[in-house]
Motif scaffolding. Structure first.
Motif, PDB file in Angstrom:
ATOM      1  N   HIS A  72       0.936  -0.996   0.031  1.00 26.23           N
ATOM      2  CA  HIS A  72      -0.097   0.040  -0.026  1.00 26.23           C
ATOM      3  C   HIS A  72       1.067   1.286  -0.158  1.00 26.23           C
ATOM      4  O   HIS A  72       1.845   1.501   0.760  1.00 26.23           O
ATOM      5  CB  HIS A  72      -1.063   0.125   1.350  1.00 26.23           C
ATOM      6  CG  HIS A  72      -1.774   1.422   1.542  1.00 26.23           C
ATOM      7  ND1 HIS A  72      -2.545   1.914   0.424  1.00 26.23           N
ATOM      8  CD2 HIS A  72      -1.529   2.379   2.417  1.00 26.23           C
ATOM      9  CE1 HIS A  72      -3.028   2.827   1.057  1.00 26.23           C
ATOM     10  NE2 HIS A  72      -2.341   3.162   2.032  1.00 26.23           N
TER      11      HIS A  72
ATOM     12  N   SER B 290      -2.470  -1.362  -3.573  1.00 31.89           N
ATOM     13  CA  SER B 290      -3.525  -0.211  -3.063  1.00 31.89           C
ATOM     14  C   SER B 290      -2.668   0.989  -3.146  1.00 31.89           C
ATOM     15  O   SER B 290      -1.592   1.047  -2.563  1.00 31.89           O
ATOM     16  CB  SER B 290      -4.136  -0.777  -1.868  1.00 31.89           C
ATOM     17  OG  SER B 290      -4.287   0.168  -1.148  1.00 31.89           O
TER      18      SER B 290
ATOM     19  N   GLU C 175      -5.606  -3.298  -6.724  1.00 31.18           N
ATOM     20  CA  GLU C 175      -7.076  -3.707  -6.156  1.00 31.18           C
ATOM     21  C   GLU C 175      -7.739  -2.514  -5.748  1.00 31.18           C
ATOM     22  O   GLU C 175      -8.870  -2.366  -5.765  1.00 31.18           O
ATOM     23  CB  GLU C 175      -6.752  -4.513  -5.383  1.00 31.18           C
ATOM     24  CG  GLU C 175      -6.399  -5.965  -5.610  1.00 31.18           C
ATOM     25  CD  GLU C 175      -6.323  -7.005  -4.422  1.00 31.18           C
ATOM     26  OE1 GLU C 175      -5.906  -8.014  -4.827  1.00 31.18           O
ATOM     27  OE2 GLU C 175      -6.456  -6.543  -3.333  1.00 31.18           O
ATOM     28  N   ARG C 176      -7.077  -1.485  -5.102  1.00 26.10           N
ATOM     29  CA  ARG C 176      -7.672  -0.447  -4.346  1.00 26.10           C
ATOM     30  C   ARG C 176      -6.871   0.993  -4.896  1.00 26.10           C
ATOM     31  O   ARG C 176      -5.882   1.259  -4.838  1.00 26.10           O
ATOM     32  CB  ARG C 176      -7.568  -0.473  -2.976  1.00 26.10           C
ATOM     33  CG  ARG C 176      -8.112   0.313  -2.189  1.00 26.10           C
ATOM     34  CD  ARG C 176      -7.996   0.121  -0.717  1.00 26.10           C
ATOM     35  NE  ARG C 176      -8.569   1.418   0.002  1.00 26.10           N
ATOM     36  CZ  ARG C 176      -7.671   2.152   0.657  1.00 26.10           C
ATOM     37  NH1 ARG C 176      -6.352   1.843   0.702  1.00 26.10           N
ATOM     38  NH2 ARG C 176      -8.137   3.157   1.388  1.00 26.10           N
TER      39      ARG C 176
END
Lengths: 602, 304
Positions: free
Chosen positions: A73, A96, A134-135
């Motif tokens: 992330h 992410s 994914e994010r």
């Protein structure tokens, strides 16, 4: 629900995920150096806090490399502080991304339109580098429909899109996301403007069961196809968070709620009957719909409330942790029956229409309150002030666990602020907005210095402070002396001279974000912060006493700082070197090349 | 209290600025760095001082202010001129980087402002851009999203404007829609005040909107008699008290006022909502009330 929270960190990745390099499978006996790295990789996977990761990456080259490989992330606090390609080069395995763009004062029209913060370059670069992304979380960025299409096309397993205070796209872009992202779990459009292109995006979700867990579009001001929405909700068994826009009437809300009793977060939409239809809405048993939602903990909406329907929410009050009535123009008599049932409430947003009496009721009923926001029904400087120091005092006495407060009022006293500083020692965020500029203590006519001074002195955990009212340099002396943990400071119409800002820049060692408007701070003050600007995310100063000369000196002294001067329209002829807006931030990749005419980079 | 020297112009500037009007912010003049070292007289002028205004030190905004009458800021908005029209020849040493309203005004106003005058309620000062710091999604609240009077800086219309850089709002026929409810009729309507430019037109719009609905309502309330099309009676006399119904409105303070007393333009700037009430039920007590009264009236015979 907090407007300015850092985005939530995702869980540590599944240790069995493919992305962990497992050299042992390829080479039965790895080189001894590699053993350490492999161990480190496994260990670092569990490190999620970015400050910890940043610290780990500084240990040595090997740790730097390993940390970079295991970071899943990435948080970018200022989209211009680093180029997309630099990010993808360092962190190859990101799942992410969180990116923040414009500074907060842009929300209040202090920044030119089309200033920047475009998502385009990011999605283009990440599309190639992170096929497994994914994010995406974006705050105050501009996106186009095309960007959203590209996002949908680039990331096959895309799961979560969160856009907070963004703009630039329309329903066409949403349709692209809905149709292309078959694994979509979260579509969160909090406070984001969506242009109404007339596309029926709700109908673009795939047929059959969806993975949707969160669908938040409460501020999207476009009508939606209700039948399609109803069908979508019905075929989304995992849906937990649903926040509807104000186009959804009470009757429609009922129909949705009965299909989704598993909801934990609900934004009720209008909370009033629709006017459009012919016959008036069937009178549903709204209370029964609410009592069926046994897991409901967070309630918001009430955008066009008809207060007579409020009792419908009684069944859920006892379990509510968060309640947002900040769009509901209700008075104290309407608030009381609700609030006295909300014993577990931790987060409350209200309008000042509830008056001091309403706040007293809150104080009496909600001992566990952590966050309170009181918004003005009539946000003008000289409007009637239904809330005052009385409400603040009451809250401080009834809610000792308070951590965060945002309070708009027309009048305040130092005494009440001091009382809060003593009664609520856990305060982390203190934002007081006395709406009349330069307003002193209502009773003593003194500046608000002592009040804010007490806050920084007594609230040892304070990291965010926003000031208002009449403030002299003395207030800033207090802030500089005691506000050692303050990271975000907002100042408006305050201070006497350069000394005020100097106190802050010299004293607040942890200051990251400083936003100042309409205060008499000039070049001398600006130059006193040279030692600190590289540690900050940004400095914003608008309508202060800065000159080009001073800003140029800063730019010369700190080459890695991007010093932007923004001009208000009509000032182009003013050749005297006065500066309208200074916005400066550190950057690894130098000045950006997507500026409009109103921006000068020194 | 601060800001008593603000005038309607700032609002206009603010609005003009916000409309974008496909104007980008213009670059400040680049080039030779002037020697803008601490010029004391200028800086003194720019300093916030506590105390009454110093008189002759002030900028030309003073005469400027006199030129602009004390129109409501909303009217200034409606006329929506740009900054550039409004600003008089400023002295060369004006530092526009000071407490400006609408980013244009001098510290003169601010110096005045520094002598807070809190005891009395002033007439509404012209708004300062971005103050109080409320996001646009909240600003629509007090006008319940129908009236465009309080400048919602980022209303949907403005968004489209700013993105496409197209025509400013005032030149198009963007309607000014206000909700209107009639007593006894469950369905509310919206009326475009821009389309009516007089009370007479408004009255006939009311008739148009509700005549059919009222007839339908009467029809259904007549114990299901299957009569033919109930005769539709025109709704008249809503302005002068002679009709069965009377038109009232709610202003930005929540007071309920008879329609027709103030000039049309002023009415348009303050009206938030319209109601058509039965004349017989109307009494002095129902009017000019506060929000409490309004609420109790709402839960009365009128529908939601």
């Amino acid at each position: 629900m907090s407007e300015d929270d850092e985005p939530g960190r995702p869980q540590p990745p599944d240790p069995g995920s493919k992305k962990t390099r497992n050299c042992a499978a390829v080479h039965p006996s790895p080189h001894p150096d590699r053993v350490l790295e492999i161990v480190l990789e496994h260990v670092l996977q569990f490190l999620t806090a970015r400050r910890d990761r940043n610290a780990a990456s500084l240990v040595c080259k090997s740790w730097y490399r390993t940390e970079a490989l295991t970071r899943s992330h990435v948080f970018i606090g200022n989209c211009y502080s680093v180029s997309p390609s630099r990010v993808t080069a360092r962190f190859p395995r990101v799942r992410s991304v969180a990116i923040k763009g414009r500074p907060r004062f842009a929300d209040f029209n202090l920044m030119p339109l089309n200033w920047g913060a475009h998502f385009g370059p990011w999605v283009a670069t990440m599309g190639k580098a992170y096929p497994w992304l994914e994010r995406v979380y974006l705050k105050r960025m501009s996106l186009t429909d095309r960007d959203l299409c590209l996002l949908g096309d680039s990331f096959v397993g895309f799961k979560e899109l969160e856009l907070v205070c963004c703009d630039g796209f329309g329903t066409g872009g949403l349709a692209a996301i809905a149709s292309k992202c078959s694994q979509l779990r979260v579509l969160d459009l909090s406070d984001t403007e969506v242009m109404n292109d007339g596309v029926d995006w709700i109908s673009c979700f795939p047929e059959g069961e969806t993975c949707l867990e969160s669908l938040i579009f409460d501020y999207v001001e476009c009508p939606i196809n209700f039948e399609a929405l109803e069908s979508l909700v019905a075929r989304s068994p995992a849906l937990k968070k649903l926040r509807l826009n104000r186009e959804v009437s009470l009757g429609q809300l009922y129909r949705l709620m009965v299909r989704a009793p598993q909801l934990t977060h609900l934004g009720t939409g209008a909370f009033g009957p629709s006017e459009a239809q012919g016959a008036s809405d069937q009178e549903y048993d709204y209370a029964s719909a609410f009592s069926a939602c046994k897991s409901l903990v967070c309630l918001s909406g009430f955008r066009e409330i008809v207060p007579e329907y409020l009792p419908a929410i009684y069944p859920v009050c006892a379990n509510l942790v968060s309640l947002n009535l900040s769009h509901a123009n209700i008075n104290v008599e309407q608030l009381k029956p609700i609030i006295c049932q909300c014993r577990k409430l931790q987060v409350l947003w209200v309008l000042d229409s509830v008056c001091d009496e309403g706040l007293k009721a809150v104080a009496a009923a909600c001992p566990d309150l952590r966050e309170l926001r009181v918004f003005p029904f009539d946000p003008q400087e000289d409007a009637e002030g239904p809330v005052s120091e009385v409400g603040l005092q009451a809250i401080s006495e009834g809610c000792p666990k308070l951590e965060s407060i945002l309070y708009f009022c027309q009048r305040m006293t130092n005494a009440a602020v001091i009382a809060m500083s003593k009664n609520c020692p856990d305060l982390v965020v203190f934002r007081l907005c006395i709406m009349g500029r330069h307003q002193p203590d209502y009773v003593t006519r003194e500046p608000m210095d002592e009040g804010f001074g007490a806050i920084v002195m007594n609230c040892k955990k304070l990291t965010r402070l926003a000031t208002s009212g009449l403030m002299t340099d003395r207030a800033f002396a207090y802030i500089g002396k005691y506000g050692k943990l303050v990271r975000t400071l907002s100042v408006a119409f305050a201070g006497d001279s350069d000394t005020g800002l100097k106190y802050v820049l010299e004293g607040c060692h942890n200051l990251q974000k400083l936003e100042i408007r309409d205060s008499p701070f000039g070049d001398a003050a600006l130059l006193s912060g040279l030692h600190h600007y590289y540690n900050m995310r940004f400095l914003w100063m608008s309508s202060c006493h800065l000159s080009r000369q001073g800003c140029r000196e800063v730019a010369r002294a700190l080459p890695r700082l991007v010093v932007e001067l923004l001009s208000y329209e009509g000032n182009e002829k003013m050749d005297d070197g006065a500066v309208d807006v200074l916005y400066m931030y550190r950057s690894l990749d130098g000045p950006r090349n997507d500026t409009s005419e109103s921006v000068t980079i020194l | 209290m601060a800001g008593d020297s603000r005038n309607g112009e700032a609002g206009a500037n603010f609005f003009g600025f916000m409309q974008g009007n496909s104007r980008d912010w213009l670059m400040g003049s680049d080039g030779s760095s002037r020697n803008v070292t601490a010029c004391s007289p200028e800086e003194r002028k720019l300093e916030l001082r506590l105390g009454p205004p110093g008189g002759e030190e002030f900028w030309s905004t003073k005469e400027h202010e006199k030129k602009i009458s004390s129109r409501g800021r909303d009217e200034a908005l409606a006329s929506s001129s740009y900054f550039s029209h409004m600003v008089p020849a400023q002295t060369s040493n004006n530092s526009l980087n000071n407490m400006n309203t609408g980013q244009k005004f001098s510290t003169a106003s601010t110096a005045k402002a520094s002598a807070p005058n809190v005891s009395q309620k002033r007439t509404a000062p012209a708004p300062v851009v971005g103050w109080p710091p409320i996001r646009s999604s909240r600003k629509n609240l007090s006008s319940s999203s129908t009236s465009n009077l309080k400048p919602p800086p980022k209303s949907q219309d403005v968004v489209s404007n700013k993105i496409s850089g197209e025509k400013p709002a005032e030149s198009t026929g963007k309607g000014l829609f206000v909700k209107i409810n009639m007593e006894g009729v469950p369905i509310g309507r919206k009326v475009d005040l821009k389309a009516c430019n007089s009370y007479e037109k408004l009255a006939s719009a009311v008739d148009e909107l509700f005549r059919g609905l009222l007839a339908a309502q009467r029809h259904t309330s007549h114990s299901g008699k299957e009569t033919k099309q109930e005769e539709e009676k025109p709704i008249s006399g809503v302005l002068d008290g002679t009709g069965e119904y009377t038109l009232v409105y709610e202003d930005n303070e929540g007071d309920r006022i008879l329609v027709g007393d103030v000039p049309w333009d002023m009415f348009v700037t303050t009206v938030k909502r319209l109601r058509v009430l039965k004349s017989s039920e109307l009494s002095a007590a129902n009017l000019g009330g506060n929000k409490q009264e309004k609420r109790s009236l709402e839960s009365g015979p009128s529908s939601r």
